[in-house]
Scaffold this active site. Structure first.
Site, short mmCIF file in Angstrom:
data_model
loop_
_atom_site.label_atom_id
_atom_site.label_comp_id
_atom_site.label_asym_id
_atom_site.label_seq_id
_atom_site.Cartn_x
_atom_site.Cartn_y
_atom_site.Cartn_z
CE LYS A 272 -2.27 -10.14 15.94
NZ LYS A 272 -1.91 -8.99 15.10
N1 GLU Z 1 1.31 -7.21 15.00
C1 GLU Z 1 1.47 -6.45 13.81
C2 GLU Z 1 0.16 -6.35 13.07
O1 GLU Z 1 -0.89 -6.56 13.60
C3 GLU Z 1 2.64 -6.91 12.97
C4 GLU Z 1 2.53 -8.25 12.35
C5 GLU Z 1 3.80 -8.71 11.64
O2 GLU Z 1 4.69 -7.92 11.38
O3 GLU Z 1 3.86 -9.91 11.38
O4 GLU Z 1 0.14 -5.99 11.93
#
Ligand code: GLU
Length: 427
Positions: A117
Site C-alpha cells: 500500500k
Molecule cells: N485500493 C483498492 C483496495 O484497497 C484496490 C487495490 C488493488 O486493486 O490493487 O482494495
C-alpha cells in the site's frame, strides 16, 4: 491557542490505530491456526517500508516537500499489490495496516499477489491537477526501483483514480524506455485498463451481499440498504445494488445524508451530485443527520468511506442485520465484539471489498497477455471468484466455529503461511 481538536484519550487512540487493529486480528487468526511461532513473526511485520520525501514545485513557484510511503507487507504469493491514497491524515501506521490487509485480501480471493500500500500526505482538495501530476510523478520516480509488474503493482485508492495511474504508468515507462502497462492497475480503458475495473469493488460488495441474503432467505427487493460514502466504492455499490432491485434508503456523505423510505433513485442522485457538487438537497429525499442515518434500522449497512467509522462509541446503536464492509478497516476491534453480541452478520472488508483487487488481477493478466476481455467475461470471472471466496470463508467459520472476520483472516493467513513455508527462509 490552537483550534485543533484535543487529542483522543489513550484508550480511544489505541482503538483507532489501524496497525494495532491489523495486528490484533492477525494474532487471533494465528492463535486459532496454531501457527508456527517463527512464521507468525515473519507475517506479523512488513517486508519493507519506504518513506520518501517528495519535493514539488507548486503552481505559484514555491517548493513544497510532501511525505510519501510505500509498504510491502508480503510478496510470498506474488508481487506486492495495493492502492495509493492521497490524504492529509495518511500515516505510516495506516499504510502498514492497509498493506497487511491487502495481503490477506488477495489471499481470500486467491489471486497470486502479495500485499502492499502507498500513501502521500497531501490535501488534494486544494491542489491543482498539475500539482497532483507532479506529486504523482515524483513519488513514482522516488520509489521506482521497488515497482514493476513482478515487484509491486499499485492501484487507485482514496483520492487517486485512473488518471493518477496513467501518470504512474507513464513515469515508470519513461524510465524503462518502453511502455509497461502492467506496472499499475485501474488505468484508463484505452491505456490498458480492464473493462469492469471501475465498478469492480462496488460489484463485489453487491455480489457478497446477495450471497449473504441467501442465508437469510431474503430477496434484494425486500432489502433496505444504508451506504456511507458515495465515492468509487459507495457510489458503484449504490448504482449496482439499485439496478438489482435493492432499496437504498440512505446515502451518507461527509457534508450531509439523504433518506427516502421507498428507496433513493440512485442515477438521479448521481446527476444531482454532478450538477450541484453534493448529495445534499436532493429533491426526492429528506435530510437526515449523519449519525441518525448510520444508526437507523436497515437490513444492510455498507460503510464505504474510511477506517474507524464503527467504534465502541456507536456500535451498540447500529440496527443493521448485515454489515458489508466496502471500506478498509471501517470497524474497530472493540466494535467487533459489540456487533458479535448483537448478532450482526459481518462481511469483513478483506472479503467484501476484494472485488477491486480481483479485477486488478484480471487487468494485470490482460496486460501481460496483450489480449483483452469483454465486460461480460470480466464480470462473470469476478462473480465466480467472489462467490467462491464467500463460500470458503463461511466454510472456515463453520468448521472452526468462529465469526466471519476471524474465518476470513484464518483462511488468508493459512494460505500465505503455506506459501511462505513452502518457499522456505532465505538464505
Ligand atoms: N485500493 C483498492 C483496495 O484497497 C484496490 C487495490 C488493488 O486493486 O490493487 O482494495
Amino acid at each position: 491557542m490552537s483550534d485543533a481538536a484535543p487529542p483522543p484519550a489513550p484508550a480511544l487512540e489505541q482503538e483507532l490505530n489501524p496497525w494495532l487493529a491489523a495486528e490484533t486480528r492477525f494474532s487471533e487468526a494465528a492463535d486459532r491456526l496454531e501457527l508456527d511461532h517463527g512464521l507468525r513473526r515473519v507475517l506479523r511485520v512488513p517486508e519493507r517500508e519506504i518513506t520518501t520525501y517528495i519535493p514539488v514545485m507548486l503552481d505559484d513557484g514555491r517548493i513544497e516537500v510532501f511525505t510519501g510511503y510505500r509498504v510491502h507487507h508480503s510478496t510470498a504469493r506474488g508481487p506486492g499489490k495495493g492502492g495509493i491514497r492521497f490524504a492529509p491524515d495518511v500515516s505510516l501506521d495506516e499504510v502498514r495496516a492497509l498493506a497487511a490487509w491487502m495481503t490477506w485480501k488477495g489471499a481470500v480471493v486467491n489471486v497470486p499477489f502479495g500485499g502492499a500500500k502507498g500513501g502521500v500526505i497531501c490535501n488534494p482538495t486544494v491542489m491543482s491537477q498539475a500539482e497532483l501530476e507532479r506529486v504523482t510523478r515524483r513519488y513514482t520516480a522516488n520509489i521506482l526501483e521497488f515497482l514493476g509488474p513482478e515487484k509491486d503493482v499499485p492501484a487507485p485508492d482514496v483520492n487517486t483514480n485512473a488518471q493518477t495511474m496513467a501518470w504512474i504508468m507513464d513515469t515508470y515507462s519513461m524510465h524503462q524506455r518502453h511502455t509497461v502497462t502492467a506496472v499499475v492497475t485501474g488505468k484508463p480503458l484505452n491505456l490498458g485498463g480492464s473493462r469492469g475495473r471501475t465498478e469492480a469493488t462496488g460489484r463485489g460488495c453487491r455480489i457478497v451481499t446477495e450471497e449473504a441474503l441467501k442465508r437469510f432467505s431474503m430477496k434484494p427487493e425486500e432489502t433496505t440498504v444504508v451506504i456511507q460514502g458515495f465515492g468509487n466504492v459507495g457510489g458503484m455499490s449504490a448504482k449496482l445494488m439499485h439496478e438489482h432491485g435493492f432499496k437504498i434508503v440512505s446515502i451518507i456523505e461527509w457534508d450531509g445524508a439523504v433518506y427516502n423510505s421507498n428507496g433513493l433513485d440512485i442515477p438521479k442522485l448521481m446527476r444531482h451530485r454532478a450538477d450541484t457538487g453534493s448529495i445534499v438537497d436532493f429533491p426526492e429525499s429528506e435530510a437526515i443527520g449523519l449519525d441518525e442515518a448510520m444508526e437507523q434500522r436497515c437490513d444492510v449497512l455498507l460503510p464505504a468511506a474510511k477506517e474507524n467509522m464503527i467504534t465502541s462509541t456507536n456500535a451498540e446503536r447500529l440496527q443493521c442485520r448485515i454489515l458489508c464492509e466496502g471500506a478498509n478497516g471501517p470497524t474497530t476491534v472493540a466494535a467487533d465484539e459489540i456487533l458479535e453480541k448483537k448478532g450482526v452478520f459481518v462481511i469483513p472488508d478483506i472479503l467484501a471489498n476484494a472485488g477491486g483487487v480481483a479485477v486488478s488481477y484480471f487487468e494485470w493478466v490482460q496486460n501481460r497477455q496483450g489480449f483483452y476481455w469483454n465486460e461480460q467475461q470480466v464480470n462473470e470471472r469476478q462473480e465466480e471468484m467472489m462467490v467462491a471466496a464467500f463460500a470458503d470463508t463461511l466454510e472456515f467459520a463453520g468448521k472452526h466455529k468462529v465469526n466471519n472476520r476471524t474465518a476470513a483472516y484464518m483462511l488468508a493467513v493459512d494460505r500465505v503461511a503455506f506459501a511462505t513455508s513452502l518457499r522456505g527462509m532465505y538464505p
